[in-house]
Design a protein around this motif. Structure first.
Motif, PDB file in Angstrom:
ATOM      1  N   ALA A 148      -0.062  34.757 -17.438  1.00  0.00           N
ATOM      2  CA  ALA A 148       0.513  34.325 -16.165  1.00  0.00           C
ATOM      3  C   ALA A 148       1.987  33.991 -16.323  1.00  0.00           C
ATOM      4  O   ALA A 148       2.818  34.325 -15.459  1.00  0.00           O
ATOM      5  N   ASP A 149       2.329  33.350 -17.429  1.00  0.00           N
ATOM      6  CA  ASP A 149       3.727  33.008 -17.694  1.00  0.00           C
ATOM      7  C   ASP A 149       4.567  34.273 -17.852  1.00  0.00           C
ATOM      8  O   ASP A 149       5.667  34.381 -17.294  1.00  0.00           O
ATOM      9  N   ALA A 150       4.038  35.246 -18.602  1.00  0.00           N
ATOM     10  CA  ALA A 150       4.764  36.504 -18.806  1.00  0.00           C
ATOM     11  C   ALA A 150       4.907  37.259 -17.490  1.00  0.00           C
ATOM     12  O   ALA A 150       5.954  37.875 -17.222  1.00  0.00           O
ATOM     13  N   TYR A 151       3.873  37.218 -16.670  1.00  0.00           N
ATOM     14  CA  TYR A 151       3.930  37.897 -15.380  1.00  0.00           C
ATOM     15  C   TYR A 151       4.972  37.256 -14.467  1.00  0.00           C
ATOM     16  O   TYR A 151       5.804  37.942 -13.867  1.00  0.00           O
ATOM     17  N   ASP A 152       4.948  35.927 -14.387  1.00  0.00           N
ATOM     18  CA  ASP A 152       5.923  35.232 -13.537  1.00  0.00           C
ATOM     19  C   ASP A 152       7.346  35.503 -14.009  1.00  0.00           C
ATOM     20  O   ASP A 152       8.260  35.697 -13.190  1.00  0.00           O
ATOM     21  N   LEU A 153       7.542  35.516 -15.317  1.00  0.00           N
ATOM     22  CA  LEU A 153       8.865  35.792 -15.866  1.00  0.00           C
ATOM     23  C   LEU A 153       9.292  37.218 -15.531  1.00  0.00           C
ATOM     24  O   LEU A 153      10.449  37.469 -15.173  1.00  0.00           O
ATOM     25  N   SER A 154       8.360  38.152 -15.629  1.00  0.00           N
ATOM     26  CA  SER A 154       8.679  39.547 -15.339  1.00  0.00           C
ATOM     27  C   SER A 154       9.094  39.728 -13.882  1.00  0.00           C
ATOM     28  O   SER A 154      10.083  40.414 -13.591  1.00  0.00           O
ATOM     29  N   VAL A 155       8.346  39.119 -12.974  1.00  0.00           N
ATOM     30  CA  VAL A 155       8.649  39.275 -11.549  1.00  0.00           C
ATOM     31  C   VAL A 155       9.975  38.601 -11.199  1.00  0.00           C
ATOM     32  O   VAL A 155      10.782  39.138 -10.435  1.00  0.00           O
ATOM     33  N   SER A 156      10.207  37.432 -11.760  1.00  0.00           N
ATOM     34  CA  SER A 156      11.399  36.673 -11.385  1.00  0.00           C
ATOM     35  C   SER A 156      12.656  37.119 -12.117  1.00  0.00           C
ATOM     36  O   SER A 156      13.768  36.939 -11.612  1.00  0.00           O
ATOM     37  N   ARG A 157      12.490  37.761 -13.304  1.00  0.00           N
ATOM     38  CA  ARG A 157      13.671  38.040 -14.122  1.00  0.00           C
ATOM     39  C   ARG A 157      13.858  39.488 -14.531  1.00  0.00           C
ATOM     40  O   ARG A 157      14.988  39.876 -14.880  1.00  0.00           O
ATOM     41  N   PHE A 158      12.802  40.280 -14.548  1.00  0.00           N
ATOM     42  CA  PHE A 158      12.913  41.623 -15.113  1.00  0.00           C
ATOM     43  C   PHE A 158      12.672  42.754 -14.109  1.00  0.00           C
ATOM     44  O   PHE A 158      13.450  43.696 -14.030  1.00  0.00           O
ATOM     45  N   LEU A 159      11.582  42.686 -13.351  1.00  0.00           N
ATOM     46  CA  LEU A 159      11.174  43.835 -12.545  1.00  0.00           C
ATOM     47  C   LEU A 159      12.146  44.162 -11.430  1.00  0.00           C
ATOM     48  O   LEU A 159      12.316  45.350 -11.071  1.00  0.00           O
ATOM     49  N   TYR A 160      12.801  43.168 -10.857  1.00  0.00           N
ATOM     50  CA  TYR A 160      13.711  43.401  -9.746  1.00  0.00           C
ATOM     51  C   TYR A 160      15.170  43.474 -10.180  1.00  0.00           C
ATOM     52  O   TYR A 160      16.073  43.423  -9.349  1.00  0.00           O
ATOM     53  N   ASP A 161      15.414  43.606 -11.478  1.00  0.00           N
ATOM     54  CA  ASP A 161      16.773  43.695 -12.009  1.00  0.00           C
ATOM     55  C   ASP A 161      17.171  45.170 -12.106  1.00  0.00           C
ATOM     56  O   ASP A 161      16.444  45.970 -12.698  1.00  0.00           O
ATOM     57  N   THR A 162      18.309  45.537 -11.538  1.00  0.00           N
ATOM     58  CA  THR A 162      18.786  46.915 -11.650  1.00  0.00           C
ATOM     59  C   THR A 162      19.379  47.194 -13.024  1.00  0.00           C
ATOM     60  O   THR A 162      19.583  48.357 -13.381  1.00  0.00           O
ATOM     61  N   TYR A 163      19.690  46.155 -13.772  1.00  0.00           N
ATOM     62  CA  TYR A 163      20.380  46.262 -15.069  1.00  0.00           C
ATOM     63  C   TYR A 163      21.701  46.996 -14.932  1.00  0.00           C
ATOM     64  O   TYR A 163      22.196  47.611 -15.878  1.00  0.00           O
ATOM     65  N   ALA A 164      22.313  46.918 -13.735  1.00  0.00           N
ATOM     66  CA  ALA A 164      23.654  47.464 -13.553  1.00  0.00           C
ATOM     67  C   ALA A 164      24.653  46.660 -14.374  1.00  0.00           C
ATOM     68  O   ALA A 164      25.712  47.166 -14.756  1.00  0.00           O
TER      69      ALA A 164
END
Length: 526
Positions: free
Chosen positions: A141-157
């Protein structure tokens, strides 16, 4: 429209799958004039549909996971998933059969979503496993929350998100999750073979093997064990229909039966439209391709404009291929839940067969069966069942193509026969083959021909470490200004929720938004 946006633009979206339609809807919501060009006669792409003799089959995705991603997407369009879809929670979430030790059906267990139910199941099979699952799911759950809040919506531009102090402070915990395989992570905690398989099999939804994906993806178990599994009544074609409906309501023009043969650029190298198969041209200020990235790069662009040329692909890993069986069956099949998984005892050998040096169709195979007629009376005639079977196989178009009523290539139809016989034996349905009234097979050759899928893969680029997050192809061309990408081959990855997020990443690119999280949702109106 965002203040950072330069104003309404003419945008052409290549591809009418979920990525294309969701991108179009969000861009139209921003005020842009959007046209979707789809080569096939129907929208949906991998999330397609096929009907025969009163049976209606989804031909692609069948698991509704990450509901909050769907909720967020619909909220950006001023509505809700509940208003657009009839979502049914599944109990059990799925059923698992093991390989029979002798004659007769294999052992099976029902997996019910919810922390209490999941820990009780694990404890019943392995003393102490319930408590260990508590810790495992806390981490997931912690990894999932981190992914949604910090990784999945990042364009990495930019590296702005990666330099966030919270991320840097988490590196000691993240590093082992990125360098250790999922299977090692699971096997160090649990001994029961079937429990290990329950926790490892979600790697297949990422297009890969639990031996190859990093253990960060143990977050997938949060979705089915902690959270819940849903089904949109009417099938996943209803998800596509809802998104297309919202897009068209915002002025999007959807053209089907129209293939794009080239992405056009102006004298300055900027994308300025597309050429269609009939040689006509459609001008645009921005082009978004949601077609398979390999097809976009190596077919729709000339070599000097390719960000990912053929030599780049030679070092990349496709998702697994798939043999799909669409079966209309006379009579009821209570032996199968809505979702049923069959796990072989030769777990490592199964995955080696799919992606090892001597790649071949595994026999027996760890496979998946969806029985939507268990939940939905609209997908099969009364007294009959609708089955969708997915057998993970090598991503190799040379294996052949499928067909209707056994008319596919011999290798494919023989593998389909084996899959039907395996389901019959392992689940206790001895007359299953005799009861099949409608049959269609779909194979890697079909994925290549119909969807332009690289190497006939079923899902996109596999989620290995070097093909995840900032290492995955981005949503903007490196060579052609004004050309953007969405879909399962680019950020953030494979699956319907990921495609919705990839559409949002295109919006963020056009806005110049480099934040790591989701776009703010508009205030709800009374």
């Amino acid at each position: 429209m965002s203040a950072a946006s330069p104003g309404p633009r003419r945008i052409v979206v290549v591809g009418g799958g979920i990525a294309g339609l969701s991108t179009a809807a969000l861009l139209a919501e921003e005020g842009h004039a959007v046209t979707v060009i789809e080569a096939r006669d129907e929208t949906g792409g991998r999330a397609g549909s096929w009907e025969r003799d009163g049976f209606r089959f989804d031909t692609g995705p069948s698991w509704y996971l990450m509901p909050e991603v769907f909720d967020h997407f619909f909220a950006l369009l001023g509505t809700t998933a509940a208003a657009e879809l009839d979502l049914v929670p599944l109990t059990p979430a799925y059923r698992v059969y093991g390989e029979p030790a002798g004659s007769g059906p294999g052992e099976h267990i029902d997996v019910v979503s919810g922390r209490a139910e999941a820990t009780a199941l694990f404890e019943s099979r392995e003393p102490g496993a319930g408590e260990r699952l508590e810790d495992y799911l806390d981490s997931a759950a912690d990894a999932y929350d981190l992914s949604v809040s910090r990784f999945l919506y990042d364009t990495y531009a930019t590296t702005e998100g990666l330099r966030d102090p919270e991320i840097l402070g988490r590196l000691p915990q993240l590093a082992p999750l990125l360098t250790r395989s999922l299977v090692r992570h699971v096997e160090s905690r649990f001994s029961d073979p079937m429990l290990r398989q329950i926790l490892g099999y979600p790697a297949v939804f990422l297009g890969s093997s639990p031996y190859d994906v990093p253990s960060l993806y143990h977050l997938m178990s949060h979705l089915d064990l902690d959270d819940a599994v849903y089904y949109p009544r009417g099938g996943f074609t209803e998800v596509i229909a809802a998104i297309e409906r919202l897009a068209v309501a915002r002025g999007v023009e959807v053209r089907t039966g129209t293939a794009v043969s080239q992405i056009l650029t102006g004298a300055d190298g900027t994308a300025n439209g597309v050429r269609l198969a009939d040689t006509s041209e459609l001008s645009a200020d921005v082009v978004v391709s949601t077609a398979d990235l390999h097809h976009t790069e190596t077919v729709l662009l000339p070599p000097d404009q390719q960000s990912y040329p053929e030599r780049w692909w030679r070092k990349r890993t496709p998702s697994f291929g798939a043999l799909l069986l669409l079966l209309g069956v006379d009579g009821e099949l209570p032996q199968l839940a809505h979702h049923t998984l069959l796990f072989t005892s030769g777990w490592r050998e199964n995955f080696d067969a799919i992606s090892g040096r001597d790649a071949h169709i595994p026999d027996p195979a760890s496979l998946y069966v969806c029985r939507p007629s268990a939940t939905d009376d609209t997908v099969a005639p009364e007294g009959s069942e609708n089955l969708f079977v997915l057998v993970p196989i090598p991503a190799d178009p040379a294996l052949g193509r499928g067909g209707v009523d056994g008319e596919g290539d011999a290798v494919i139809e023989a593998a389909a026969d084996r899959a039907i016989a395996q389901i019959a034996e392992w689940t206790g349905i001895p007359d299953l083959a005799d009861r099949v009234r409608v049959r269609r097979t779909i194979a890697p050759g079909d994925f290549e021909r119909d969807l332009g899928a690289w190497r006939g893969n079923a899902l996109g680029l596999a989620h290995t470490l070097r093909q995840s997050a900032l290492f995955r192809p981005g949503n903007a061309s490196k060579r052609v200004p004004g050309l953007y990408y969405a879909g399962g081959s680019v950020l953030p990855g494979i699956g319907l929720p990921m495609c919705l997020i990839s559409a949002e990443l295109v919006v963020k690119r056009l806005r110049g938004d480099t934040t790591a999280g989701p776009l703010p949702e508009p205030a709800a109106t009374a």
